[in-house]
Design an enzyme around this catalytic site. Structure first.
Site, short mmCIF file in Angstrom:
data_model
loop_
_atom_site.label_atom_id
_atom_site.label_comp_id
_atom_site.label_asym_id
_atom_site.label_seq_id
_atom_site.Cartn_x
_atom_site.Cartn_y
_atom_site.Cartn_z
N LYS A 88 38.69 41.52 44.44
CA LYS A 88 37.92 40.30 44.51
C LYS A 88 36.48 40.60 44.91
O LYS A 88 35.55 39.93 44.47
CB LYS A 88 38.57 39.34 45.51
CG LYS A 88 37.86 38.01 45.63
CD LYS A 88 38.64 37.02 46.45
CE LYS A 88 38.76 37.43 47.88
NZ LYS A 88 39.44 36.43 48.71
N GLU A 89 36.27 41.63 45.72
CA GLU A 89 34.95 41.90 46.24
C GLU A 89 34.15 42.83 45.33
O GLU A 89 32.94 42.72 45.25
CB GLU A 89 35.06 42.51 47.64
CG GLU A 89 35.78 41.59 48.63
CD GLU A 89 36.01 42.29 49.96
OE1 GLU A 89 35.60 43.45 50.07
OE2 GLU A 89 36.61 41.69 50.85
#
Length: 628
Positions: free
Chosen positions: A24-25
């Site tokens: 996600k990052e």
């Protein structure tokens, strides 16, 4: 400052999904939808799924985007999107360029994560489009206006956000005009074509990919060679295969399932330490992962915004706020052992996070039951050390030729694990790649992860009942009859998750009805009723139970087990206690929430319903059973 040792030393990443949270990052996707809004998109019609109705290409484009946004909230909720219309009467964009409108809602940036308000207002865009935005032919010979050029420029400006190393940036272009400069001639057409292609090339040089979703007219096929082949860089076989693949992509956008997907993105970068200072930089990719509903997010009851929890320390004597101590202590043998947080982190550290080669073993030493959870796919990194690809290719080729797998040590600071590295060769069929070359990382079990099935099914003498050759043959025949050809786990949707997502969508978009979900996991009654399958089932049943077995009249032999006796006693007690409550009145007056969890479980156990879950889930289950 005292602390709970069991809580403090608990592993933070025992959850299977935690190791993939970096996805996600480190790798998002930013998408700008570019929709042609020229009059031709509204007048050209195509057959609709509903009999007697036609639909415009503008409707097809907006419905595809709407379906994509609804599935994106579940599939990739952290990705960000923007919606642009070009060839419009009005203008609304950062550069204040003519003929381009960026569709958005209040309290949201132009390029941001999709929310319920955006989807709800976009669903009604066809009713409000002519009034609020309007359609206009933006590229005509009488003017020098170039709305396609402006649209690509606006989209490029929106996609400046984020780094190209960690974000995949795309433009999706919907249009049914294969020659946007067809009304022009001579130098003007050449100049506008050149500047538009150069604008697209500038965007691609910045790491932005441009994808075309052409919409063919009923009486003519979209000719991608007319202009857009140069815009998106199509040539050779790719040009021939483009139209069929684009049609499939359009259908996929319209018929997406509600499912959580791990797309082909780098999950984590790993350094593979071989020997004598030799290492390879690898990228890891997630394959198939189990899907669970999203985590609960607490919201403010007034603003409906997510709440952020904070921890503060208060002095017990004065009530004043105090700073968190930089040191900890733990009582041991009548004294307090003090240490700093840095020392505690080093104590907990077991692995550096790198992949260390231990040796090689024959592939026949690996068993199927060693693969306890989904594997991770490894491939050399382009940004790694010089020679990483050459070393990886040599290692990969040798493992395949010698029929060996590599044994390695890997893990986070609190979860070390021995893994098996299995080389996979490239598989090509019909000129296309079916399986890529690379290495699968199999997470090997600990000794206590493997349990012998003989221990569970052995009798008092230690003997385990064995199936006869005839029973094994009948079972094999039955499996062959009901075997699913070309089975894939992606063929069946989880009905509970589908229902969960449908309820969330109905609540978020304030829809009146929840769409019906088809349970594809139910037995195929029509297939099981085929004569060959029925015969195989009967033969298998006869081989196990004999000729005169009657399933309804057959009584279980022997005395009931201790577990069944306890279960029966609990059910009898729950039935007795359940009679002390007026459940109908409690449900009608909303007083079920005043009962304790134990009291609510009386009703559930008495009616043979599941008793797991939190208090809200128990109340919901009771109301559903009562038809309230």
């Amino acid at each position: 400052m005292d602390f709970d040792a069991d809580d403090f030393f608990r592993d933070d990443d025992d959850d299977l999904h935690n190791q993939f949270s970096l996805e996600k990052e480190t790798s998002k996707e930013f998408v700008v939808y570019l929709v042609d809004a020229s009059p031709k998109m509204f007048t050209t019609t195509s057959p609709s799924e509903e009999e007697g109705k036609d639909e415009t290409h503008f409707h097809i484009a907006t419905s595809c985007i709407s379906h994509s946004l609804k599935s994106q909230i579940i599939n990739r909720s952290y990705d960000e999107i923007a919606i642009c219309f070009y060839n419009t009467r009005e203008k609304k964009n950062i550069q204040d360029l003519n003929g381009v409108v960026v569709f958005n809602v209040a309290e949201r940036e132009f390029l941001d994560r999709p929310n319920a308000r955006l989807i709800k207002e976009f669903d009604s865009i066809e009713e409000t489009f002519s009034k609020n935005i309007g359609s206009k032919q933006g590229i005509v010979s009488a003017t020098r206006e170039n709305s396609l050029y402006n649209a690509i420029w606006v989209a490029q400006a929106l996609l400046r956000k984020g780094s190209a190393k960690t974000v995949d940036k795309r433009m999706l272009l919907f249009t049914n005009e294969d020659d946007p400069f067809g009304s022009m001639n001579g130098a003007i057409k050449s100049d506008m074509t050149r500047t538009t292609l150069q604008r697209a090339k500038d965007a691609q040089d910045l790491g932005i990919s441009i994808e075309l979703l052409p919409l063919s007219c009923p009486d003519e096929v979209f000719n991608v060679s007319q202009f857009y082949a140069d815009l998106i860089g199509l040539e050779g076989d790719h040009l021939v295969d483009f139209m069929p693949s684009a049609g499939n992509k359009l259908e996929d956008m319209k018929d997406q399932l509600r499912k959580r997907m791990f797309t082909k993105r780098i999950v984590k970068r790993i350094k593979f330490m071989i020997a004598n200072g030799i290492s390879i930089d690898l990228n890891s990719y997630a394959l198939i992962r189990p899907t669970v509903p999203g985590a609960i997010t607490w919201l403010d009851s007034v603003t409906n915004r997510p709440l952020k929890s904070e921890r503060t320390f208060i002095c017990a004597d004065t009530g004043a706020l105090v700073e968190e101590s930089s040191r900890r202590f733990h009582p041991y043998k009548n004294q307090n052992i003090t240490f700093s947080m840095k020392e505690l982190i080093e104590i907990k550290r077991v692995s550096t996070g790198h992949l260390h080669l231990l040796g090689f073993k024959p592939l026949n030493c690996l068993r199927d039951y060693h693969n306890l959870r989904p594997s991770t796919f490894l491939y050399p990194s382009d940004e790694g050390m010089d020679g990483s690809m050459c070393i990886f290719v040599a290692l990969h080729r040798s493992m395949i030729q010698l029929n060996r797998f590599a044994l390695a040590f890997y893990g986070s600071s609190s979860r070390p694990q021995v893994v098996a590295l299995i080389a996979q060769d490239e598989v090509i069929q019909s000129g296309g790649q079916i399986e890529p070359p690379g290495i699968h990382m199999i997470y090997l079990p600990y000794s206590d992860d493997i349990r012998l099935i003989e221990e569970r099914f052995s009798d008092s003498s230690g003997m385990v009942p064995k199936a006869s050759d005839d029973q094994i043959k009948k079972a094999a025949d039955l499996i062959k009859r009901i075997d699913l050809k070309d089975f894939s786990v992606c063929q069946f949707a989880n009905p509970a998750l589908q229902r969960h997502y449908a309820v969330l969508q109905a609540l978020a978009l304030e829809e009146d009805e929840i769409p019906e979900m088809k349970d594809e996991t139910l037995p195929d009654e029509e297939g099981l009723a085929r004569p060959g399958v029925v015969r195989a089932i009967e033969e298998f049943k006869t081989s196990i139970y004999g000729e005169n077995y009657d399933e309804e009249s057959e009584q279980p032999a022997g005395k009931p087990s201790e577990t069944s006796r306890k279960r029966k006693a609990i059910a009898e007690f729950a039935t007795k206690e359940c009679g002390n409550y007026e459940w109908g009145d409690l449900a009608d007056t909303g007083k079920l929430k005043d009962l304790t969890v134990v009291e609510l479980k009386y009703y559930l156990a008495a009616h043979d319903l599941p008793v797991s879950g939190k208090k809200e889930a128990l109340i919901s289950r009771i109301l559903t059973h009562m038809g309230k």
